[in-house]
Write a protein that holds these residues in place. Structure first.
Motif, short mmCIF file in Angstrom:
data_model
loop_
_atom_site.label_atom_id
_atom_site.label_comp_id
_atom_site.label_asym_id
_atom_site.label_seq_id
_atom_site.Cartn_x
_atom_site.Cartn_y
_atom_site.Cartn_z
N UNK B 14 0.83 -1.20 0.00
CA UNK B 14 0.00 0.00 0.00
C UNK B 14 0.87 1.26 0.00
N UNK B 15 1.94 1.25 0.80
CA UNK B 15 2.86 2.40 0.85
C UNK B 15 3.57 2.59 -0.48
N UNK B 16 4.03 1.49 -1.09
CA UNK B 16 4.76 1.57 -2.36
C UNK B 16 3.86 2.16 -3.45
N UNK B 17 2.60 1.73 -3.50
CA UNK B 17 1.68 2.24 -4.53
C UNK B 17 1.36 3.72 -4.29
N UNK B 18 1.38 4.14 -3.02
CA UNK B 18 1.17 5.55 -2.74
C UNK B 18 2.35 6.41 -3.19
N UNK B 25 5.45 -3.43 -9.75
CA UNK B 25 5.86 -3.81 -8.40
C UNK B 25 6.30 -5.26 -8.32
N UNK B 26 7.32 -5.47 -7.47
CA UNK B 26 7.94 -6.79 -7.29
C UNK B 26 7.94 -7.13 -5.81
N UNK B 27 7.06 -8.04 -5.36
CA UNK B 27 7.10 -8.41 -3.94
C UNK B 27 8.36 -9.22 -3.62
N UNK B 28 8.96 -8.95 -2.45
CA UNK B 28 10.16 -9.68 -2.01
C UNK B 28 9.85 -10.34 -0.67
N UNK B 29 10.44 -11.51 -0.42
CA UNK B 29 10.06 -12.29 0.76
C UNK B 29 10.53 -11.68 2.07
N UNK B 42 17.86 -5.45 -10.25
CA UNK B 42 16.58 -5.97 -10.71
C UNK B 42 15.45 -4.97 -10.47
N UNK B 43 15.65 -4.08 -9.51
CA UNK B 43 14.65 -3.04 -9.24
C UNK B 43 15.37 -1.70 -9.18
N UNK B 44 14.65 -0.63 -9.54
CA UNK B 44 15.27 0.68 -9.47
C UNK B 44 15.11 1.31 -8.09
N UNK B 45 14.15 0.80 -7.32
CA UNK B 45 13.93 1.31 -5.97
C UNK B 45 13.24 0.23 -5.15
N UNK B 46 13.28 0.39 -3.81
CA UNK B 46 12.59 -0.54 -2.92
C UNK B 46 11.84 0.24 -1.86
N UNK B 47 10.66 -0.27 -1.50
CA UNK B 47 9.87 0.33 -0.43
C UNK B 47 9.92 -0.59 0.79
#
Lengths: 299, 299
Positions: B14-18, B25-29, B42-47
């Motif tokens: 929810x925070x990342x989409x805001x 979006x790429x969920x990580x464990x 693999x990602x340009x940013x992380x939330x």
């Protein structure tokens, strides 16, 4: 009666038995419950974990010591963190490994190397994991070695830890009363709440450092209202019976709200680091001199 | 691609989409895995979550930002913590309630009042609890409301929280590069490691307070070797592009080891508290004056 954060077979039980070898013991379901057993008189003391060298402060203990009536620490002990993997007597495959999340975190590398396929299951305590293995719910539990006896399990492997030096510090707390005698290697703990103002924390720490007092720990815990409001937990070398420690704690009390959480011998028996620039005898001498000047003797 | 601490349906999604409304979006464990997706490109940013007003700092994020290559925060968002209790469409009795221990802690009173008989089961995330309810393992999950859609569950009750003001702060982090522009309501974060010496931390904080810089957060995390060795995480009001913040950060760098963790706009848009005794223009004027004196102009 000594209450401890249970159930039976946790590191906290092991710590409690080390602190009071001939005590009678009362396991409590939560840290709050162990502390409240002392507050309501069912126990004369409680043993609770306060700090781990890998995971940091034990939040439930810090909150529990400040969110109700005052309790003070009168002793501490430090246990090395070495886990055992317990299984049932007839165990073969290990497909599930259960433990408290803190314990799983502290053997993460060992599990990745030795049980890479096993699913990790979080439980409310290491002993709860052992009980669940006993009941057949999971295949293995990561626990203190003492749990093998309590729950009739077999030690699959013992003495494991990702970090050889990891340790946990435990406190023995009582209702306020006569303080332990100073030993020359003591620790004093308090909680301070400052106003949110530029420099407020720097001023508190400077009151200590100007008196040559070394911190052994500083933790900020949210005051549980808005982000940005904190309680500070401060551990310092020395005993509140010493003039310089007493002078410093009184100086903090003038600046902010302070709760005294205890003065007691350090488990590692380490003396204060370095010679303070102004020692206890200087405080006594200065106080005597001031009084004589005020009496008009001007020596 | 924006990595986030998943699985789907968590507050972090929810925070990342805001923060990045039109992102992929790429969920990580784990939090480590989300950060490493940025480190390895693999990602340009992380939330990731960094701080909760009830539970305090998110240790895995603080450790993850310092135990590998440098990442810097470029944005933040604050979400109110309001949970939903999700059940299957055909649910009747609720005998087990699953969630992440942090979430269970934040609805402790609500559960004690409304579901006193239900067993509480810790899971690795709020979404993992929703998945387990979907599979029929538990009766109810305490989660973000968004999880109801992802996992086809029914909202038994929504908007619950023991503390009305509880909130979580999330960071968006990237590999080092061009910093966000100063906005006048910014936050600068860094990690400092001092020698264990009386007064070392007081001196660091005094470097900040003498320059009129207000802290918004100070956390001590164990350095994971011996008890008593710490990393300090400091958040302060202001942007490193400002002369007085830059001067202060350079002063810290002279005294100890410092890792810069980012300057970015504050989610609450709060301007710096109070007028500093010496402002940015004073720093510029003093630097210009010093240079002119050194040139022999002595103005």
């Amino acid at each position: 009666m000594i209450a401890y954060f249970g159930p039976q077979g946790t590191f906290t039980e092991q710590a409690a038995r080390g602190l009071i070898p001939d005590g009678e013991f009362l396991p409590a379901e939560t840290i709050f419950a162990a502390l409240n057993a002392v507050r309501d008189g069912r126990a004369e003391a409680a043993c609770v974990p306060v700090e781990n060298s890998v995971e940091g402060p034990v939040n439930a203990t810090l909150d529990g010591l400040t969110e109700s009536t005052v309790l003070v620490a009168v002793a501490e002990t430090i246990l090395p963190v070495q886990f055992s993997v317990l299984v049932r007597q007839d165990a073969s495959d290990i497909r599930t490994v259960a433990s408290h999340p803190h314990a799983l975190a502290q053997v993460r590398q060992w599990l990745a190397t030795n049980l890479p396929e096993a699913e990790q299951v979080p439980t409310s305590s290491t002993a709860a994991a052992a009980q669940a293995v006993r009941r057949g719910e999971y295949d293995a539990a990561v626990t203190a070695s003492v749990a093998a006896q309590h729950y009739e399990l077999r030690e699959f492997v013992g003495g494991i830890a990702d970090l050889a030096d990891a340790s946990t510090r435990f406190l023995l707390v009582r209702r306020p009363g006569r303080l332990p005698e100073p030993t020359g290697a003591d620790r004093t703990s308090l909680m301070a709440v400052t106003v949110n103002r530029t420099g407020a924390l720097a001023e508190l720490l400077t009151e200590l450092s100007f008196r040559g007092i070394n911190l052994t720990r500083l933790d900020a815990r949210p005051a549980k209202t808005h982000i940005g409001q904190y309680r500070f937990f401060v551990d310092m070398e020395g005993h509140i019976a010493e003039p310089r420690i007493g002078d410093a704690v009184a100086a903090l009390r003038r600046r902010c709200s302070v709760r005294f959480l205890g003065s007691h011998p350090r488990a590692d028996h380490a003396p204060s680091s370095g010679e303070p620039p102004v020692g206890n005898e200087d405080f006594v001498a200065a106080t005597n001199w001031l009084e004589s000047v005020r009496r008009g003797e001007s020596v």
